[in-house]
Design a protein around this motif. Structure first.
Motif, PDB file in Angstrom:
ATOM      1  N   ARG A  66      -5.163  -3.467 -14.513  1.00 17.70           N
ATOM      2  CA  ARG A  66      -4.568  -2.517 -13.792  1.00 17.70           C
ATOM      3  C   ARG A  66      -5.065  -2.202 -12.590  1.00 17.70           C
ATOM      4  NH1 ARG A  66      -1.767   3.086 -15.528  1.00 17.70           N
ATOM      5  NH2 ARG A  66      -0.449   3.380 -13.856  1.00 17.70           N
ATOM      6  N   ILE A  67      -4.633  -2.491 -11.521  1.00 17.02           N
ATOM      7  CA  ILE A  67      -5.140  -1.859 -10.156  1.00 17.02           C
ATOM      8  C   ILE A  67      -4.292  -0.802  -9.667  1.00 17.02           C
ATOM      9  CG2 ILE A  67      -6.137  -2.762  -7.732  1.00 17.02           C
ATOM     10  CD1 ILE A  67      -6.259  -5.617  -9.057  1.00 17.02           C
ATOM     11  N   GLN A  68      -4.690   0.371  -9.072  1.00 16.39           N
ATOM     12  CA  GLN A  68      -4.404   1.352  -8.347  1.00 16.39           C
ATOM     13  C   GLN A  68      -4.900   1.619  -6.936  1.00 16.39           C
ATOM     14  OE1 GLN A  68      -4.685   3.886 -12.088  1.00 16.39           O
ATOM     15  NE2 GLN A  68      -2.486   4.630 -11.520  1.00 16.39           N
ATOM     16  N   ALA A  69      -4.349   2.015  -6.094  1.00 18.09           N
ATOM     17  CA  ALA A  69      -4.886   2.083  -4.903  1.00 18.09           C
ATOM     18  C   ALA A  69      -4.374   3.543  -4.307  1.00 18.09           C
ATOM     19  CB  ALA A  69      -4.373   1.208  -3.682  1.00 18.09           C
ATOM     20  N   CYS A  70      -5.452   4.259  -3.792  1.00 23.92           N
ATOM     21  CA  CYS A  70      -5.274   5.488  -3.222  1.00 23.92           C
ATOM     22  C   CYS A  70      -4.151   5.592  -2.158  1.00 23.92           C
ATOM     23  CB  CYS A  70      -6.526   6.306  -2.751  1.00 23.92           C
ATOM     24  SG  CYS A  70      -6.531   7.824  -1.918  1.00 23.92           S
ATOM     25  N   GLY A  71      -3.188   6.331  -2.239  1.00 21.90           N
ATOM     26  CA  GLY A  71      -2.072   6.636  -1.461  1.00 21.90           C
ATOM     27  C   GLY A  71      -2.627   7.187  -0.020  1.00 21.90           C
ATOM     28  N   THR A  72      -3.604   8.133  -0.256  1.00 25.00           N
ATOM     29  CA  THR A  72      -4.052   8.848   0.847  1.00 25.00           C
ATOM     30  C   THR A  72      -5.121   7.964   1.762  1.00 25.00           C
ATOM     31  OG1 THR A  72      -3.718  11.005  -0.186  1.00 25.00           O
ATOM     32  CG2 THR A  72      -5.145  10.910   1.723  1.00 25.00           C
ATOM     33  N   CYS A  73      -5.759   7.314   0.937  1.00 23.43           N
ATOM     34  CA  CYS A  73      -6.372   6.263   1.816  1.00 23.43           C
ATOM     35  C   CYS A  73      -5.689   5.198   2.574  1.00 23.43           C
ATOM     36  CB  CYS A  73      -7.365   5.565   0.931  1.00 23.43           C
ATOM     37  SG  CYS A  73      -8.622   6.861   0.041  1.00 23.43           S
ATOM     38  N   LEU A  74      -4.720   4.664   1.908  1.00 18.71           N
ATOM     39  CA  LEU A  74      -3.869   3.727   2.658  1.00 18.71           C
ATOM     40  C   LEU A  74      -3.187   4.461   3.818  1.00 18.71           C
ATOM     41  CD1 LEU A  74      -2.191   2.153  -0.587  1.00 18.71           C
ATOM     42  CD2 LEU A  74      -3.592   0.982   1.059  1.00 18.71           C
ATOM     43  N   LYS A  75      -2.773   5.515   3.692  1.00 23.97           N
ATOM     44  CA  LYS A  75      -1.891   6.271   4.728  1.00 23.97           C
ATOM     45  C   LYS A  75      -3.030   6.475   5.859  1.00 23.97           C
ATOM     46  CE  LYS A  75       1.286   9.695   4.341  1.00 23.97           C
ATOM     47  NZ  LYS A  75       1.807  10.955   3.975  1.00 23.97           N
ATOM     48  N   LEU A  76      -4.267   6.986   5.579  1.00 18.75           N
ATOM     49  CA  LEU A  76      -5.190   6.885   6.714  1.00 18.75           C
ATOM     50  C   LEU A  76      -5.291   5.755   7.706  1.00 18.75           C
ATOM     51  CD1 LEU A  76      -7.741   9.268   4.718  1.00 18.75           C
ATOM     52  CD2 LEU A  76      -6.370   9.903   6.728  1.00 18.75           C
ATOM     53  N   ARG A  77      -5.192   4.400   7.009  1.00 16.32           N
ATOM     54  CA  ARG A  77      -5.254   3.197   7.568  1.00 16.32           C
ATOM     55  C   ARG A  77      -3.766   2.778   8.248  1.00 16.32           C
ATOM     56  NH1 ARG A  77      -8.987   4.277   4.319  1.00 16.32           N
ATOM     57  NH2 ARG A  77     -10.939   3.488   4.646  1.00 16.32           N
ATOM     58  N   ASP A  78      -3.012   3.510   8.159  1.00 19.55           N
ATOM     59  CA  ASP A  78      -1.441   3.265   8.388  1.00 19.55           C
ATOM     60  C   ASP A  78      -1.131   1.906   7.845  1.00 19.55           C
ATOM     61  OD1 ASP A  78      -1.087   5.439  10.249  1.00 19.55           O
ATOM     62  OD2 ASP A  78      -2.219   4.206  11.807  1.00 19.55           O
ATOM     63  N   SER A  79      -1.403   1.870   6.324  1.00 23.01           N
ATOM     64  CA  SER A  79      -0.878   0.764   5.487  1.00 23.01           C
ATOM     65  C   SER A  79      -0.403   1.527   4.167  1.00 23.01           C
ATOM     66  CB  SER A  79      -2.359   0.149   5.161  1.00 23.01           C
ATOM     67  OG  SER A  79      -1.821  -0.933   4.224  1.00 23.01           O
ATOM     68  N   THR A  80       0.670   0.474   3.767  1.00 19.02           N
ATOM     69  CA  THR A  80       1.111   0.826   2.633  1.00 19.02           C
ATOM     70  C   THR A  80       1.139  -0.450   1.646  1.00 19.02           C
ATOM     71  OG1 THR A  80       3.386   0.283   3.636  1.00 19.02           O
ATOM     72  CG2 THR A  80       2.861   2.523   3.269  1.00 19.02           C
ATOM     73  N   ASP A  81       0.698  -1.855   2.391  1.00 19.91           N
ATOM     74  CA  ASP A  81       0.768  -2.935   1.676  1.00 19.91           C
ATOM     75  C   ASP A  81      -0.133  -3.111   0.902  1.00 19.91           C
ATOM     76  OD1 ASP A  81       1.245  -5.318   0.820  1.00 19.91           O
ATOM     77  OD2 ASP A  81       0.395  -6.452   2.592  1.00 19.91           O
ATOM     78  N   THR A  82      -0.414  -2.959  -0.358  1.00 16.57           N
ATOM     79  CA  THR A  82      -1.558  -3.026  -1.360  1.00 16.57           C
ATOM     80  C   THR A  82      -1.433  -4.312  -1.891  1.00 16.57           C
ATOM     81  OG1 THR A  82      -0.210  -2.166  -3.137  1.00 16.57           O
ATOM     82  CG2 THR A  82      -1.580  -0.714  -1.843  1.00 16.57           C
ATOM     83  N   GLY A  83      -0.426  -5.024  -1.953  1.00 16.51           N
ATOM     84  CA  GLY A  83      -0.243  -6.610  -2.374  1.00 16.51           C
ATOM     85  C   GLY A  83      -0.034  -6.518  -4.043  1.00 16.51           C
ATOM     86  N   VAL A  84      -0.932  -6.259  -4.693  1.00 20.62           N
ATOM     87  CA  VAL A  84      -0.639  -6.339  -6.019  1.00 20.62           C
ATOM     88  C   VAL A  84      -1.167  -4.755  -6.634  1.00 20.62           C
ATOM     89  CG1 VAL A  84      -1.327  -8.655  -6.406  1.00 20.62           C
ATOM     90  CG2 VAL A  84      -3.291  -7.082  -6.590  1.00 20.62           C
TER      91      VAL A  84
END
Length: 106
Positions: A66-84
């Motif tokens: 299972r892979i989880q990505a930090c939503g705040t870290c994505l937001k700081l990069r103006d990204s929401t696309d985590t792929g998987v």
């Protein structure tokens, strides 16, 4: 064993090896969760000739990881696309750390 992988690197070889370890552990019967933090949320863009990071991520998921990505870290990069990856929070990272027998950082 429950293994937690915290990936915060953008070094292709390091991230590739983290997921390779995760795949190996899953095949050994362990439960493995990966959390992408800080620069680690960029790992789906790290593919190069030698290190196919996204392929390793796909193998990790196919093996039951299972892979989880930090939503705040994505937001700081103006990204929401985590792929998987699931978009997650510090609470999710805390749970991985709390519930794992071992936590490794890359």
């Amino acid at each position: 064993m429950k293994l937690g992988l915290v990936i915060y690197s953008t070094d292709s070889e390091t991230v590739w090896n983290a997921f390779r370890l995760g795949v190996f552990a899953l095949k050994e019967g362990d439960v493995v969760a990966a959390f992408l933090l800080a620069k680690g949320v960029e790992c789906s863009s790290l593919d190069n000739e030698k290190f196919k990071v996204t392929e390793a991520m796909d193998q990790f998921i196919a093996a039951g990881g299972r892979i989880q990505a930090c939503g705040t870290c994505l937001k700081l990069r103006d990204s929401t696309d985590t792929g998987v990856c699931e978009i997650s929070t510090m609470q999710d990272l805390y749970r991985i750390a709390r519930d794992s027998d071992k936590v490794l950082t890359f």
